[in-house]
Design a protein around this motif. Structure first.
Motif, PDB file in Angstrom:
ATOM      1  N   LYS A   1      91.665  55.992  24.305  1.00 21.10           N
ATOM      2  CA  LYS A   1      91.105  56.107  25.655  1.00 21.10           C
ATOM      3  C   LYS A   1      89.849  55.224  25.786  1.00 21.10           C
ATOM      4  O   LYS A   1      89.111  55.054  24.814  1.00 21.10           O
ATOM      5  CB  LYS A   1      90.699  57.568  25.907  1.00 21.10           C
ATOM      6  CG  LYS A   1      91.826  58.570  25.739  1.00 21.10           C
ATOM      7  CD  LYS A   1      92.207  59.133  27.091  1.00 21.10           C
ATOM      8  CE  LYS A   1      93.582  59.722  27.162  1.00 21.10           C
ATOM      9  NZ  LYS A   1      93.935  60.693  26.131  1.00 21.10           N
ATOM     10  N   PRO A   2      89.574  54.722  26.986  1.00 19.34           N
ATOM     11  CA  PRO A   2      88.376  53.887  27.182  1.00 19.34           C
ATOM     12  C   PRO A   2      87.080  54.623  26.832  1.00 19.34           C
ATOM     13  O   PRO A   2      86.104  53.999  26.452  1.00 19.34           O
ATOM     14  CB  PRO A   2      88.415  53.536  28.671  1.00 19.34           C
ATOM     15  CG  PRO A   2      89.790  53.842  29.131  1.00 19.34           C
ATOM     16  CD  PRO A   2      90.400  54.842  28.197  1.00 19.34           C
ATOM     17  N   HIS A   3      87.080  55.965  26.939  1.00 17.58           N
ATOM     18  CA  HIS A   3      85.813  56.663  26.629  1.00 17.58           C
ATOM     19  C   HIS A   3      85.651  56.967  25.128  1.00 17.58           C
ATOM     20  O   HIS A   3      84.700  57.626  24.713  1.00 17.58           O
ATOM     21  CB  HIS A   3      85.689  57.953  27.466  1.00 17.58           C
ATOM     22  CG  HIS A   3      86.738  58.958  27.136  1.00 17.58           C
ATOM     23  ND1 HIS A   3      87.845  59.170  27.934  1.00 17.58           N
ATOM     24  CD2 HIS A   3      86.880  59.792  26.075  1.00 17.58           C
ATOM     25  CE1 HIS A   3      88.614  60.096  27.366  1.00 17.58           C
ATOM     26  NE2 HIS A   3      88.039  60.482  26.246  1.00 17.58           N
ATOM     27  N   THR A   4      86.559  56.476  24.280  1.00 20.29           N
ATOM     28  CA  THR A   4      86.401  56.649  22.817  1.00 20.29           C
ATOM     29  C   THR A   4      85.016  56.127  22.401  1.00 20.29           C
ATOM     30  O   THR A   4      84.656  54.989  22.727  1.00 20.29           O
ATOM     31  CB  THR A   4      87.483  55.831  22.064  1.00 20.29           C
ATOM     32  OG1 THR A   4      88.754  56.213  22.563  1.00 20.29           O
ATOM     33  CG2 THR A   4      87.400  56.035  20.574  1.00 20.29           C
ATOM     34  N   PRO A   5      84.246  56.940  21.674  1.00 22.92           N
ATOM     35  CA  PRO A   5      82.903  56.476  21.297  1.00 22.92           C
ATOM     36  C   PRO A   5      82.940  55.271  20.339  1.00 22.92           C
ATOM     37  O   PRO A   5      83.783  55.207  19.449  1.00 22.92           O
ATOM     38  CB  PRO A   5      82.285  57.682  20.599  1.00 22.92           C
ATOM     39  CG  PRO A   5      83.096  58.842  21.020  1.00 22.92           C
ATOM     40  CD  PRO A   5      84.492  58.325  21.271  1.00 22.92           C
TER      41      PRO A   5
ATOM     42  N   THR B   1      78.079  53.371  22.587  1.00 26.34           N
ATOM     43  CA  THR B   1      78.742  53.062  23.851  1.00 26.34           C
ATOM     44  C   THR B   1      80.180  53.570  23.782  1.00 26.34           C
ATOM     45  O   THR B   1      80.470  54.506  23.016  1.00 26.34           O
ATOM     46  CB  THR B   1      78.629  51.536  24.134  1.00 26.34           C
ATOM     47  OG1 THR B   1      79.344  51.214  25.294  1.00 26.34           O
ATOM     48  CG2 THR B   1      79.154  50.688  22.988  1.00 26.34           C
ATOM     49  N   THR B   2      81.053  52.969  24.548  1.00 25.93           N
ATOM     50  CA  THR B   2      82.452  53.398  24.526  1.00 25.93           C
ATOM     51  C   THR B   2      83.347  52.180  24.319  1.00 25.93           C
ATOM     52  O   THR B   2      82.908  51.037  24.494  1.00 25.93           O
ATOM     53  CB  THR B   2      82.858  54.042  25.864  1.00 25.93           C
ATOM     54  OG1 THR B   2      82.694  53.051  26.883  1.00 25.93           O
ATOM     55  CG2 THR B   2      82.038  55.271  26.177  1.00 25.93           C
TER      56      THR B   2
ATOM     57  N   GLY C   1      85.674  51.183  26.185  1.00 22.81           N
ATOM     58  CA  GLY C   1      85.826  50.441  27.439  1.00 22.81           C
ATOM     59  C   GLY C   1      84.654  49.518  27.716  1.00 22.81           C
ATOM     60  O   GLY C   1      84.808  48.450  28.310  1.00 22.81           O
ATOM     61  N   GLU C   2      83.445  49.933  27.269  1.00 24.06           N
ATOM     62  CA  GLU C   2      82.253  49.164  27.650  1.00 24.06           C
ATOM     63  C   GLU C   2      81.645  48.362  26.511  1.00 24.06           C
ATOM     64  O   GLU C   2      80.605  47.727  26.681  1.00 24.06           O
ATOM     65  CB  GLU C   2      81.206  50.128  28.215  1.00 24.06           C
ATOM     66  CG  GLU C   2      81.697  50.707  29.506  1.00 24.06           C
ATOM     67  CD  GLU C   2      80.685  51.565  30.219  1.00 24.06           C
ATOM     68  OE1 GLU C   2      79.580  51.758  29.672  1.00 24.06           O
ATOM     69  OE2 GLU C   2      81.031  52.026  31.294  1.00 24.06           O
TER      70      GLU C   2
ATOM     71  N   LYS D   1      83.575  62.463  18.839  1.00 22.95           N
ATOM     72  CA  LYS D   1      82.797  62.813  20.038  1.00 22.95           C
ATOM     73  C   LYS D   1      81.388  62.236  19.929  1.00 22.95           C
ATOM     74  O   LYS D   1      80.835  62.139  18.846  1.00 22.95           O
ATOM     75  CB  LYS D   1      82.651  64.346  20.154  1.00 22.95           C
ATOM     76  CG  LYS D   1      83.955  65.104  20.306  1.00 22.95           C
ATOM     77  CD  LYS D   1      84.430  65.069  21.736  1.00 22.95           C
ATOM     78  CE  LYS D   1      85.771  65.741  21.930  1.00 22.95           C
ATOM     79  NZ  LYS D   1      86.857  65.230  21.119  1.00 22.95           N
ATOM     80  N   ARG D   2      80.834  61.903  21.079  1.00 24.51           N
ATOM     81  CA  ARG D   2      79.418  61.534  21.110  1.00 24.51           C
ATOM     82  C   ARG D   2      78.620  62.805  21.378  1.00 24.51           C
ATOM     83  O   ARG D   2      78.980  63.598  22.242  1.00 24.51           O
ATOM     84  CB  ARG D   2      79.175  60.538  22.227  1.00 24.51           C
ATOM     85  CG  ARG D   2      77.698  60.234  22.374  1.00 24.51           C
ATOM     86  CD  ARG D   2      77.432  59.167  23.393  1.00 24.51           C
ATOM     87  NE  ARG D   2      76.000  58.898  23.398  1.00 24.51           N
ATOM     88  CZ  ARG D   2      75.452  57.874  23.981  1.00 24.51           C
ATOM     89  NH1 ARG D   2      76.210  56.983  24.602  1.00 24.51           N
ATOM     90  NH2 ARG D   2      74.147  57.701  23.959  1.00 24.51           N
TER      91      ARG D   2
END
Ligand code: SAH
Length: 646
Positions: A579-583, A600-601, A603-604, A624-625
């Motif tokens: 997923k894009p929000h993967t830390p 960050t993630t 995605g970013e 998890k962050r």
């Protein structure tokens, strides 16, 4: 077992209490020394209680008094390390002291193992160095009172040892005192490796004489002492002078069968005297193989402590000499024995420097007969471009950790201090410079020259130096260890000489992980994006495999100035599986002054700066962050029945 302390073997450790015996254990083990304890401790309940599951290793018990025991082991010890009060040690050793050339190194460790004191044999028995190694190993403070050590200067009475130089005569005490007082000291180095000059502190007291065009000593009359390094007899000079003799002379001998041994010795001595050459600069004797059992030559080699090299007539035939003889050719099948074998043996030092220029004859053949002595001797002397070094080299492949020296393991620090020369990429050498000794030679090179660096390290270790090759992080993870071992393997290395030891370091991935919590708590892998040595298709395949198998992934070498596409592709592949929000952590220069860590993630991640001193960690699907940390669950909390497992 480590090869670190083999130069000091056999080491004897002495203590009289159980507590100190146990404190010394790791040191005794790593140095392969012997721990001596009074017999009464053998049956000590306490000793057994303190180490319930193990017996003391390498421990022996003495039955006589400690002073008697000390007398028994004195002669055969390179070093004796006491864990006793200083006063007791002084009283124990004083009746046994002879002179500083013979006595073992005496070292005292205080009972709380806070201090390691170099008590005796500072220079010549190498106690100062041993003290340092032990202090590093015990994380204690080394107490060293030698003047040169505290001035950061090489110790003048030992610094040539690593090159196999021989110490000459002279007023060593006076010269050492002058240097310790920082009084101007003239250095005349005619020959031999001069690398030692490169690492001197700027405040050194040495004045280097330019010997290029002059044989005479040019003095400014300010000098108070002199150190001569060369193959000649030490100069006659009105200030205290000492000499070191690099072993650069290769003596070729030919003789009639059964020439009297005394004639052979006196012939070589006469030739040395005539040419003002110093015997201590002789590397070896050489002759034709027909003479390998010639008594006089063998006796001379034994008396002067020199090896004898022999060559076949065919080997000698191929050497061009100034004075060939047709009579000799008829007799032994080669026109020259003395000149040719001298020149041939001078090729033996296996060092790049020796190949730059061929060895040359400095004494053409001299024929010597003497009334009343049987036979005749021919002597010739060649000079090699680099000195012969009888020392046995070693290779230490050291991981220096991510940057700051606190992250260096203590055994890696000890290895760094023990080495004669440190080879590495200049940035990494700068990071560990504060740990080095003044006498250590540094060869730094640009980052791209890994192969040359590895070959050089092997060459120097084979020649006789203890060489530390350093890599950042772990030496065996995208580091120099593999390369050095591969080259050794290609050279048909026998696995023994030079001995090699790899010292692990904290790799970038671990140091980054520690800074950001616990991202590596589940299965993980490392991938280097550098396609200099690995085809990109292979890397891409591995990225896909790691991403699809949900490995937490540490990315090394993520982006360079010219290599910018790979990290973009990596992100793209990971986004297909995660997923894009993967830390994601982007960690730059961890533990160095310019450390910078961004959480960050996936995605970013590309919105942040990523370069060649950055490691990127991509979490798995459950990472998890939490605040500025990444936590990857291992599953304990999800399975309550397992949560008590360590
Ligand atoms: N032998 C090294 C790796 C050498 S490859 C080790 O075990 O760590 C070089 C790569 O290591 C760099 O491109 C970077 O990705 C990583 N690296 C090395 N030191 C680092 C540091 N202090 N902080 C972050 N990454 C580092």
């Amino acid at each position: 077992m480590s090869i670190l302390f083999t130069d000091f073997s056999p080491l004897n450790f002495i203590t009289v209490t159980e507590k100190n015996a146990i404190q010394l254990q790791s040191l005794v083990k790593i140095s392969e020394g012997i721990l001596w304890l009074p017999e009464k401790l053998k049956i000590s309940e306490k000793l057994v209680n303190l180490q319930p599951n193990s017996t003391l290793k390498n421990t022996k018990y003495y039955h006589e008094s400690l002073s008697q025991h000390l007398a028994n082991i004195w002669e055969n010890s390179e070093g004796i390390i006491f864990s006793l009060t200083i006063g007791a040690v002084v009283r124990l050793v004083s009746p046994l002291l002879t002179n500083k050339k013979k006595d073992p190194a005496i070292i005292v460790i205080d009972p709380h193992t806070k201090y390691v004191i170099s008590l005796l044999g500072g220079h010549q028995a190498n106690a100062d160095k041993l003290t340092e190694l032990i202090a590093h190993q015990l994380d204690a403070k080394a107490i060293i009172t030698s003047a040169s050590y505290n001035l950061n200067l090489p110790s003048i009475d030992t610094f040539g040892n690593i090159f196999g130089w021989q110490r000459g005569k002279g007023n060593w005490t006076e010269v050492s005192i002058n240097i310790a007082r920082n009084l101007p000291t003239l250095i005349r180095q005619d020959l031999g490796l001069n690398w030692w000059q490169n690492s001197l502190p700027s405040s050194h007291p040495f004045i280097f004489e330019n010997t290029k065009d002059s044989k005479s000593i040019i003095r400014e009359n300010t000098e108070k002492a002199m150190v001569y390094i060369g193959a000649e007899k030490p100069p006659n000079i009105d200030i205290p002078c000492v000499s070191w003799h690099p072993r650069i002379l290769w003596v070729g001998i030919g003789c009639e069968r059964d020439t009297s041994p005394s004639l052979i010795e006196s012939a070589v001595t006469q030739v040395l005297d005539k040419y003002n050459l110093e015997r201590k600069s002789i590397a070896s004797l050489a002759t034709i193989d027909l003479k390998k059992d010639e008594l006089g030559i063998l006796m001379l080699g034994k008396k002067w402590g020199l090896a004898l090299h022999t060559f076949t007539a065919e080997e000698l035939n191929s050497v061009a000499v100034p004075n060939p003889s047709s009579i000799v050719k008829e007799e032994v099948g080669t026109p020259s024995v003395a000149e040719a074998s001298a020149l041939k043996s001078a090729l033996l030092p296996n060092l790049r420097e020796n190949q730059q220029k061929s060895p040359h004859l400095i004494v053409p053949k001299q024929i010597i007969r003497q009334e009343g002595e049987k036979g005749a001797v021919t002597v010739a002397i060649a000079r090699s471009n680099v000195e012969y070094n009888p020392n046995k080299g070693k290779l230490y492949l050291i991981g220096t950790g991510p940057g700051s020296i606190e992250y260096l393991t203590s055994v890696a620090k000890t290895a760094l201090r023990e080495a004669d020369i440190i080879i590495g990429y200049s940035l990494y050498i700068d990071l560990i410079k504060s740990l080095l000794r003044p006498e250590q030679i540094i060869e730094s090179s640009p980052i791209t020259q890994e192969r040359q660096r590895a070959e050089r390290a092997i060459e120097l270790a084979k020649w006789g130096l203890k060489v530390a090759v350093i890599s950042s992080g772990d030496c065996g993870i995208y580091g120099m260890a593999g390369l050095v071992l591969e080259i050794l393997q290609n050279q048909n290395w026998d696995g023994k000489q030079p001995p090699v030891e790899v010292f692990s370091g904290i790799t970038a991935m671990q140091s980054v992980a520690a800074k950001i919590g616990s991202p590596l708590m589940h299965d993980f892998c490392a991938i280097s994006l550098s396609d200099l040595l690995t085809p990109w298709e292979v890397i891409e395949k591995r990225i896909t495999a790691a991403a699809s198998a949900d490995f937490i992934t540490a990315i090394y070498n993520p982006r360079s100035q010219t290599r910018t596409q790979q990290i973009i592709t990596t992100q793209k592949i990971f986004l297909e599986y995660r997923k894009p929000h993967t830390p994601v952590a982007i960690a730059r220069s961890v533990t160095r002054d310019d450390e910078n860590i961004i959480i960050t993630t996936l995605g970013e991640m590309l919105n942040h700066s990523i370069d060649m001193v950055t490691t990127v960690i991509i979490g798995n699907s459950s990472t998890k962050r939490y605040h500025d940390l990444l936590i990857t669950p291992r599953g304990y909390l999800a399975s309550p029945e397992l949560s008590n497992e360590p």
